[in-house]
Design a protein around this motif. Structure first.
Motif, PDB file in Angstrom:
ATOM      1  N   GLU A  70       0.845  -1.188   0.000  1.00 11.44           N
ATOM      2  CA  GLU A  70       0.000   0.000   0.000  1.00 11.44           C
ATOM      3  C   GLU A  70       0.883   1.242   0.000  1.00 11.44           C
ATOM      4  O   GLU A  70       1.927   1.275   0.657  1.00 11.44           O
ATOM      5  CB  GLU A  70      -0.906   0.030   1.235  1.00 11.44           C
ATOM      6  CG  GLU A  70      -1.821   1.240   1.305  1.00 11.44           C
ATOM      7  CD  GLU A  70      -2.689   1.222   2.559  1.00 11.44           C
ATOM      8  OE1 GLU A  70      -3.875   1.572   2.468  1.00 11.44           O
ATOM      9  OE2 GLU A  70      -2.177   0.847   3.643  1.00 11.44           O
ATOM     10  N   SER A  77      -4.925   2.221  -2.693  1.00 16.50           N
ATOM     11  CA  SER A  77      -3.850   1.473  -3.344  1.00 16.50           C
ATOM     12  C   SER A  77      -3.581   0.123  -2.683  1.00 16.50           C
ATOM     13  O   SER A  77      -2.781  -0.662  -3.214  1.00 16.50           O
ATOM     14  CB  SER A  77      -2.561   2.302  -3.340  1.00 16.50           C
ATOM     15  OG  SER A  77      -2.066   2.448  -2.007  1.00 16.50           O
ATOM     16  N   VAL A 308       4.255  -1.123  -8.476  1.00 15.64           N
ATOM     17  CA  VAL A 308       3.460  -0.174  -7.693  1.00 15.64           C
ATOM     18  C   VAL A 308       3.828   1.255  -8.071  1.00 15.64           C
ATOM     19  O   VAL A 308       2.960   2.104  -8.315  1.00 15.64           O
ATOM     20  CB  VAL A 308       3.671  -0.393  -6.180  1.00 15.64           C
ATOM     21  CG1 VAL A 308       2.967   0.704  -5.376  1.00 15.64           C
ATOM     22  CG2 VAL A 308       3.157  -1.755  -5.755  1.00 15.64           C
ATOM     23  N   ASN A 311       2.387   2.789 -11.239  1.00 17.98           N
ATOM     24  CA  ASN A 311       0.949   3.060 -11.306  1.00 17.98           C
ATOM     25  C   ASN A 311       0.552   4.401 -10.688  1.00 17.98           C
ATOM     26  O   ASN A 311      -0.642   4.701 -10.607  1.00 17.98           O
ATOM     27  CB  ASN A 311       0.165   1.920 -10.644  1.00 17.98           C
ATOM     28  CG  ASN A 311      -0.088   0.784 -11.599  1.00 17.98           C
ATOM     29  OD1 ASN A 311      -0.948   0.856 -12.466  1.00 17.98           O
ATOM     30  ND2 ASN A 311       0.691  -0.285 -11.459  1.00 17.98           N
ATOM     31  N   TRP A 348      -3.325   7.017  -7.689  1.00 21.59           N
ATOM     32  CA  TRP A 348      -2.755   5.698  -7.914  1.00 21.59           C
ATOM     33  C   TRP A 348      -3.833   4.821  -8.538  1.00 21.59           C
ATOM     34  O   TRP A 348      -4.922   4.655  -7.981  1.00 21.59           O
ATOM     35  CB  TRP A 348      -2.269   5.075  -6.604  1.00 21.59           C
ATOM     36  CG  TRP A 348      -1.494   3.800  -6.822  1.00 21.59           C
ATOM     37  CD1 TRP A 348      -0.154   3.676  -7.032  1.00 21.59           C
ATOM     38  CD2 TRP A 348      -2.028   2.473  -6.879  1.00 21.59           C
ATOM     39  NE1 TRP A 348       0.186   2.364  -7.217  1.00 21.59           N
ATOM     40  CE2 TRP A 348      -0.947   1.599  -7.124  1.00 21.59           C
ATOM     41  CE3 TRP A 348      -3.304   1.939  -6.749  1.00 21.59           C
ATOM     42  CZ2 TRP A 348      -1.113   0.221  -7.245  1.00 21.59           C
ATOM     43  CZ3 TRP A 348      -3.477   0.571  -6.872  1.00 21.59           C
ATOM     44  CH2 TRP A 348      -2.373  -0.283  -7.110  1.00 21.59           C
TER      45      TRP A 348
END
Length: 410
Positions: A70, A77, A308, A311, A348
């Motif tokens: 996260e 997210s 991650v 994004n 995100w």
């Protein structure tokens, strides 16, 4: 024959004069009324907003164990993969130990904390944990270290005897530590985490991946813990030079947090990394449990973190001067209501954006005069409000238009 009677000339002209004066008065009254009658507001209409498009994130999760990740301050997210049940967490336990001990024995950032004199009982922990193939570090009875130094040995080297000694120092016994840890977990809402002892050698110390992400965020929020878990190496009296067991430190923005290894748990890593995105720092916290070994797990962590980070998107809500409404007058004058500044937001993954413009009543106005606002709503973010101003001046049409278009603007 009757005599002709003539009227006086003034008597004949009087009705004509009165009529002319009356007409002039009416015309003058009309001209004055038409010239001074106030106009009503211009008609206002808003434009249709074309929302920016975002993409659905595709993350690179491993095919084993349990994983969660996260971005801090981006609750939308949070993503998970694998097992959702509590799993053995090995030495990640020591992060709980650090935070529980600091609750009892606070230490501010930059301070060394009180001196700890290790006892014979604490010295005995070396042999106890070494017999379980646990990581240990020298701790002769009578050795004195600061609280901060003891934390460094526990969190960086992952020395189990130092975790046990800190628990005894702070709470008097391992059993008392267990009660304190249970209370601390309840206080912080980590309902799926169970801690029986301070080292992680007990496989019944368990947690879920989502609980561990929250634990990682709590660790980073504590400046003492954050500093120690982000330190690569340090020299401690009697113990010697120690290196951080997290070999990913400094790679791809990684700044912590804690490794864990146990037969029942596999290779584990609670990790954090910070990236610059959209002009701000963004921290990603995650955990990966159940790896075969740390070398392959480290590769999987790096791959996940890159996916991650990729994004994050800067979404433009509006450009400066973008039209969100139009004012139209009876005298065929038009002026747009435009944004006074650009606005963008860091998001995100897939994000929904809507906009609603609110226009004030306007009859006349000068270029740049504020005439309303547009409010953007972004999923999982605070709304953003941008002022609207006239793109051009709306002038009074003048007396001639008023006279030739009587009362049309009223």
């Amino acid at each position: 024959m009757s005599p002709v009677v003539r009227r006086p000339r003034s008597a004949v002209r009087r009705p004509v004069t009165i009529s002319v004066v009356a007409v002039l008065i009416l015309v003058a009254g009309y001209l004055v009324a038409a010239a001074v009658v106030p106009f009503g507001p211009a008609s206002a209409s808003t434009t249709t907003y074309s929302a920016p498009k975002t993409t659905v994130p595709a993350l690179s999760f491993p095919g084993y164990g349990a994983t969660a990740v996260e971005a801090t301050d981006f609750p939308e997210s949070l993503r998970t993969s694998g097992d959702t049940k509590p799993r053995s967490i090995a030495s990640i336990t020591k992060v709980v130990t650090a935070l529980v001990v600091l609750d009892e024995k606070p230490m501010a950032a930059g301070e060394s904390g009180p001196s700890i004199r290790f006892t014979k009982q604490m010295e005995g922990l070396y042999a106890k944990y070494a017999a379980q193939n646990g990581e240990v570090a020298p701790m002769p009875a009578g050795l004195q270290l600061t609280e901060h130094q003891a934390f460094q040995v526990m969190l960086m080297k992952s020395a189990n005897n130092y975790a046990g000694a800190l628990a005894i120092w702070a709470f008097g016994s391992i059993a008392a530590y267990e009660h304190a840890a249970d209370d601390w977990l309840d206080e912080h809402g980590l309902d799926d985490t169970t801690i029986h002892e301070p080292t992680g050698l007990d496989p019944d110390n368990t947690s879920t991946a989502t609980d561990l992400v929250e634990l990682g965020q709590l660790a980073l929020a504590n400046p003492v813990v954050k500093d120690i878990v982000g330190t690569k190496d340090v020299t401690i009296p009697t113990v010697g030079e120690i290196e951080n067991s997290n070999k990913l430190l400094g790679l791809d923005g990684i700044e912590g947090i804690k490794t864990g290894t146990l037969d029942e748990a596999g290779a584990c890593l609670l990790f954090a990394a910070t990236y610059e995105r959209g002009g701000r720092d963004v921290t990603v916290v995650g955990v990966m449990l159940g790896g075969v070994d740390h070398d392959s797990l480290d590769v999987d962590v790096q791959r996940l973190l890159r996916s991650v980070a990729d994004n994050f998107q800067v979404v433009t809500l509006t450009h400066q001067g973008q039209t969100f409404g139009t004012f139209s007058t009876p005298w065929q004058d038009e002026a747009d209501a435009v944004t006074t500044k650009a606005a963008e937001v860091l998001v995100w993954g897939k994000t929904t954006v809507t906009a609603k413009a609110k226009l004030q009543q306007v009859t006349f106005g000068t270029k740049g005069e504020r005439v309303g606002q547009v409010r953007f709503r972004i999923s999982d973010h605070d709304p953003v409000t941008v002022p609207l101003a006239l793109e051009r001046t709306i002038d009074d049409p003048g007396v001639w238009w008023r006279w030739t278009n009587p009362f049309q603007g009223a």
